[in-house]
Design a protein around this motif. Structure first.
Motif, short mmCIF file in Angstrom:
data_model
loop_
_atom_site.label_atom_id
_atom_site.label_comp_id
_atom_site.label_asym_id
_atom_site.label_seq_id
_atom_site.Cartn_x
_atom_site.Cartn_y
_atom_site.Cartn_z
N ASN A 212 0.82 -1.22 0.00
CA ASN A 212 0.00 0.00 0.00
C ASN A 212 0.85 1.27 0.00
OD1 ASN A 212 -2.19 -1.73 0.13
ND2 ASN A 212 -2.58 -1.38 2.31
N TRP A 213 2.03 1.20 0.63
CA TRP A 213 2.90 2.37 0.74
C TRP A 213 4.10 2.28 -0.22
CZ3 TRP A 213 1.26 6.50 3.32
CH2 TRP A 213 0.35 6.34 4.37
N ALA A 214 3.94 1.55 -1.29
CA ALA A 214 5.05 1.29 -2.21
C ALA A 214 5.64 2.58 -2.79
CB ALA A 214 4.60 0.37 -3.34
N SER A 215 4.82 3.60 -2.98
CA SER A 215 5.30 4.84 -3.60
C SER A 215 5.69 5.90 -2.57
CB SER A 215 4.22 5.41 -4.52
OG SER A 215 3.04 5.70 -3.80
N LEU A 216 5.75 5.52 -1.31
CA LEU A 216 6.06 6.48 -0.24
C LEU A 216 7.47 7.04 -0.40
CD1 LEU A 216 5.19 7.74 2.52
CD2 LEU A 216 6.27 5.78 3.60
N ASN A 217 7.59 8.34 -0.26
CA ASN A 217 8.90 8.99 -0.25
C ASN A 217 9.27 9.26 1.20
OD1 ASN A 217 10.83 11.34 -0.17
ND2 ASN A 217 10.75 11.03 -2.39
N PHE A 218 10.26 8.55 1.70
CA PHE A 218 10.62 8.64 3.12
C PHE A 218 11.15 10.03 3.48
CE2 PHE A 218 10.88 4.15 2.04
CZ PHE A 218 10.11 3.59 3.05
N TYR A 219 11.89 10.61 2.57
CA TYR A 219 12.43 11.94 2.85
C TYR A 219 11.31 12.95 3.05
CZ TYR A 219 14.26 16.59 2.11
OH TYR A 219 14.53 17.93 2.25
N ASP A 220 10.33 12.95 2.15
CA ASP A 220 9.23 13.91 2.24
C ASP A 220 8.50 13.80 3.57
OD1 ASP A 220 9.80 14.86 -0.26
OD2 ASP A 220 8.20 13.76 -1.29
N GLU A 221 8.21 12.57 3.98
CA GLU A 221 7.44 12.36 5.21
C GLU A 221 8.26 12.74 6.45
OE1 GLU A 221 4.32 11.75 5.42
OE2 GLU A 221 4.06 11.45 3.27
N ILE A 222 9.50 12.32 6.51
CA ILE A 222 10.30 12.59 7.70
C ILE A 222 10.68 14.07 7.76
CG2 ILE A 222 12.48 12.06 8.87
CD1 ILE A 222 12.25 9.23 7.69
N ASN A 223 10.97 14.66 6.62
CA ASN A 223 11.29 16.09 6.59
C ASN A 223 10.09 16.92 7.01
OD1 ASN A 223 13.16 18.32 5.89
ND2 ASN A 223 11.60 18.76 4.35
N ALA A 224 8.89 16.54 6.56
CA ALA A 224 7.67 17.24 6.96
C ALA A 224 7.47 17.15 8.48
CB ALA A 224 6.45 16.66 6.24
N TYR A 225 7.79 15.98 9.03
CA TYR A 225 7.70 15.81 10.48
C TYR A 225 8.68 16.74 11.20
CZ TYR A 225 9.05 13.91 14.99
OH TYR A 225 9.39 13.78 16.31
N ILE A 226 9.91 16.80 10.72
CA ILE A 226 10.93 17.65 11.35
C ILE A 226 10.53 19.12 11.29
CG2 ILE A 226 13.32 18.45 11.15
CD1 ILE A 226 14.05 15.64 10.17
N GLU A 227 10.02 19.54 10.15
CA GLU A 227 9.59 20.92 9.99
C GLU A 227 8.42 21.26 10.92
OE1 GLU A 227 10.87 23.44 8.13
OE2 GLU A 227 12.54 22.05 7.81
N LYS A 228 7.56 20.29 11.14
CA LYS A 228 6.38 20.51 11.99
C LYS A 228 6.76 20.70 13.44
CE LYS A 228 2.02 18.35 13.40
NZ LYS A 228 1.10 17.18 13.21
N TYR A 229 7.76 19.95 13.90
CA TYR A 229 8.08 19.93 15.33
C TYR A 229 9.38 20.63 15.70
CZ TYR A 229 4.26 16.64 15.93
OH TYR A 229 3.03 16.05 15.96
N LYS A 230 10.02 21.26 14.73
CA LYS A 230 11.30 21.90 15.07
C LYS A 230 11.09 23.15 15.93
CE LYS A 230 11.71 24.81 10.91
NZ LYS A 230 12.53 25.09 9.72
#
Length: 230
Positions: A212-230
């Motif tokens: 289901n998550w085959a097209s997931l971009n790990f950088y996009d998701e983790i970077n979005a998380y970092i930006e949210k909580y920095k």
């Protein structure tokens, strides 16, 4: 923040791969004087290497990998202690003795794990809260409510919000990309032996999630998380 994470145990004491496949159940066959002896071995899960779009995506994935590796053993420990303490509490005759017993365990965890838990970062604390739900089937908030009180749960969650932590967080790798990344890291860690596999208390089909998550971009998701909580 560290006080909130520390409350996971102090204030709540009751708390690479060659080829992809589903599950391989190997059996070794030995011949002993014309008789066949079948020996069942431990389950082995074989996964193919995780592919990344670039070095940056790989770097971010392994940054999160280290966070999951640090948080997971505490979630397992919490689950084990909950099971043990439930068994012990069930033997006690009344609520007064149960409360006294819980206070003693609270002091034990404070002495035993305080220094270790203080080293957790906010990210590791968020992951731990998620993994508490994975390993127990109950959110950390509800666990506090069940074992302490509605007021304690409300107060701790309100305090946690100052540090951008949510004790009501649940683990949903089927719908939350970061939760899937955690599950992916766990399964690869189980396979390479760096973490001990412990079954989740919620239904999880990792291989279906992986599709289901085959097209997931790990950088996009983790970077979005970092930006949210920095």
């Amino acid at each position: 923040m560290k006080k909130i994470v520390l409350s996971l145990f102090i204030f709540f004491p009751v708390l690479l791969f060659a080829q992809e496949g589903r599950t391989i159940l190997p059996q070794d066959l030995y011949r002993v004087e014309n008789d066949s002896v079948t020996i069942d071995l431990d389950e082995v899960i074989v996964l193919k290497n995780r592919n990344f779009n670039d070095t940056k995506e790989k770097k971010y994935y392994y940054w999160y990998y280290k966070k999951v590796q640090k948080a997971y053993p505490y979630a397992v420990l919490a689950s084990d202690k909950i099971n043990e303490l439930n068994e012990e509490i069930a033997k006690l005759p009344n609520n007064r003795k149960r409360r006294k017993f819980i206070r003693k365990k609270q002091e034990f965890f404070e002495n035993e794990f305080a220094d270790e838990l203080k080293t957790l970062t906010r990210t590791e604390g968020r992951i731990l809260i998620k993994l508490i739900h994975r390993q127990t089937g109950v959110s950390f908030y509800d666990l506090i409510k069940d074992y302490r009180s509605d007021w304690k749960a409300f107060w701790y969650n309100s305090s946690a919000k100052f540090f951008k932590l949510n004790l009501k967080s649940e683990y949903h790798p089927e719908s939350d990309a970061l939760d899937f990344i955690i599950e992916d890291i766990l399964n690869r860690s189980f396979s390479n032996g760096s973490l001990e596999r412990r079954e989740a208390k919620i239904p999880i089909d990792y291989f279906q999630l992986n599709e289901n998550w085959a097209s997931l971009n790990f950088y996009d998701e983790i970077n979005a998380y970092i930006e949210k909580y920095k």
